[in-house]
Design an enzyme around this catalytic site. Sequence first.
Site, mmCIF file in Angstrom:
data_model
loop_
_atom_site.group_PDB
_atom_site.id
_atom_site.type_symbol
_atom_site.label_atom_id
_atom_site.label_comp_id
_atom_site.label_asym_id
_atom_site.label_seq_id
_atom_site.Cartn_x
_atom_site.Cartn_y
_atom_site.Cartn_z
ATOM 1 N N LYS A 1 7.462 -6.152 -4.075
ATOM 2 C CA LYS A 1 6.082 -6.645 -4.027
ATOM 3 C C LYS A 1 6.036 -8.144 -4.344
ATOM 4 O O LYS A 1 7.023 -8.708 -4.846
ATOM 5 C CB LYS A 1 5.242 -5.822 -5.001
ATOM 6 N N TYR B 1 -1.561 1.767 2.124
ATOM 7 C CA TYR B 1 -2.094 2.459 0.943
ATOM 8 C C TYR B 1 -3.305 3.326 1.289
ATOM 9 O O TYR B 1 -4.228 3.449 0.475
ATOM 10 C CB TYR B 1 -2.433 1.439 -0.149
ATOM 11 N N GLU C 1 5.668 5.607 6.589
ATOM 12 C CA GLU C 1 5.783 4.214 6.152
ATOM 13 C C GLU C 1 6.879 3.466 6.920
ATOM 14 O O GLU C 1 6.694 2.306 7.289
ATOM 15 C CB GLU C 1 6.053 4.170 4.637
ATOM 16 N N HIS D 1 7.483 -0.993 -4.336
ATOM 17 C CA HIS D 1 6.948 0.234 -3.748
ATOM 18 C C HIS D 1 8.136 1.026 -3.220
ATOM 19 O O HIS D 1 9.053 0.453 -2.627
ATOM 20 C CB HIS D 1 6.004 -0.059 -2.573
ATOM 21 N N ASN E 1 3.972 -3.987 -10.611
ATOM 22 C CA ASN E 1 5.149 -3.191 -10.962
ATOM 23 C C ASN E 1 6.306 -3.374 -9.983
ATOM 24 O O ASN E 1 7.151 -2.501 -9.829
ATOM 25 C CB ASN E 1 4.753 -1.721 -11.120
HETATM 26 P P1 ATP Z 1 3.910 2.569 -4.946
HETATM 27 O O1 ATP Z 1 3.041 3.468 -4.066
HETATM 28 O O2 ATP Z 1 3.492 1.132 -4.935
HETATM 29 O O3 ATP Z 1 5.370 2.828 -4.752
HETATM 30 P P2 ATP Z 1 3.650 4.468 -7.000
HETATM 31 O O4 ATP Z 1 3.880 5.487 -5.915
HETATM 32 O O5 ATP Z 1 4.555 4.483 -8.194
HETATM 33 O O6 ATP Z 1 3.704 3.005 -6.452
HETATM 34 P P3 ATP Z 1 0.822 4.968 -6.701
HETATM 35 O O7 ATP Z 1 0.129 5.992 -7.519
HETATM 36 O O8 ATP Z 1 1.123 5.249 -5.273
HETATM 37 O O9 ATP Z 1 2.147 4.526 -7.485
HETATM 38 O O10 ATP Z 1 -0.071 3.642 -6.803
HETATM 39 C C1 ATP Z 1 0.149 2.561 -5.921
HETATM 40 C C2 ATP Z 1 0.095 1.254 -6.693
HETATM 41 O O11 ATP Z 1 -1.230 1.017 -7.153
HETATM 42 C C3 ATP Z 1 0.941 1.246 -7.961
HETATM 43 O O12 ATP Z 1 2.292 0.919 -7.703
HETATM 44 C C4 ATP Z 1 0.249 0.175 -8.773
HETATM 45 O O13 ATP Z 1 0.613 -1.138 -8.332
HETATM 46 C C5 ATP Z 1 -1.217 0.391 -8.430
HETATM 47 N N1 ATP Z 1 -1.910 1.297 -9.366
HETATM 48 C C6 ATP Z 1 -1.836 2.648 -9.368
HETATM 49 N N2 ATP Z 1 -2.612 3.175 -10.324
HETATM 50 C C7 ATP Z 1 -3.234 2.129 -10.945
HETATM 51 C C8 ATP Z 1 -4.170 2.001 -12.014
HETATM 52 N N3 ATP Z 1 -4.675 3.056 -12.641
HETATM 53 N N4 ATP Z 1 -4.562 0.759 -12.372
HETATM 54 C C9 ATP Z 1 -4.082 -0.328 -11.748
HETATM 55 N N5 ATP Z 1 -3.205 -0.278 -10.708
HETATM 56 C C10 ATP Z 1 -2.767 0.913 -10.320
HETATM 57 MG MG MG Z 2 2.780 5.551 -4.069
#
Ligand code: ATP
Ligand code: MG
Length: 158
Positions: A10, A50, A137, A126, A123
């Site tokens: 990211k 997303y 994806e 992805h 974080n």
């Molecule tokens: P990614 O899809 O980016 O790999 P992930 O699968 O670990 O991450 P998801 O639940 O899909 O997590 O959420 C997508 C992204 O949205 C997260 O990586 C984070 O950057 C952001 N995110 C998710 N939940 C929150 C939250 N409660 N507050 C702020 N940002 C969030």
């Molecule tokens: Mg995810």
Amino acid sequence: MIEKTLVLIKPDGVVRGLCGNIISRFENAGLKIVGMKMLWVSRDMAKEHYKEHVDKPFYVGLEKFITEGPVVGMVIEGNDAIEVVRKIVGPTEPKAAQPGTIRGDFSHISYKFADNKNIAVKNLIHASANQEDAEREISLWFAPEQIHDYENVFEKTL
Ligand code: ATP
Ligand code: MG
């Protein structure tokens, strides 16, 4: 099972100069990079990628985050690659991610911190969550001719 998964470094990982370190972790585990590119995500692409999160309260911040600078996209292949890559990446919330994982080593931010600032939790990575997401994806991010079929040294020694 040999699987392919989509990984994005990211914008926070790119601007912090962590690409080399992050890529090394996948290579060191013997996973194979079969596609790689840098691109700047558009708002439309963010919504497509997303899809599942578009209606969630954190989506506004998430779109802002993922479009604020270029990302590095990779297709990574290996034995149970979807699960193994997510293990190397660590859990979504850096605060909870163990040392040794990418998110645990390079961040410590909590959901609460991000929510108070009204931003997405930064974080670094992805990684596709399951087989169905990986297929969707990968086809969104890479054309078939951008994914390469070759044998790496690790496979030759297995
Ligand atoms: P990614 O899809 O980016 O790999 P992930 O699968 O670990 O991450 P998801 O639940 O899909 O997590 O959420 C997508 C992204 O949205 C997260 O990586 C984070 O950057 C952001 N995110 C998710 N939940 C929150 C939250 N409660 N507050 C702020 N940002 C969030
Ligand atoms: Mg995810």
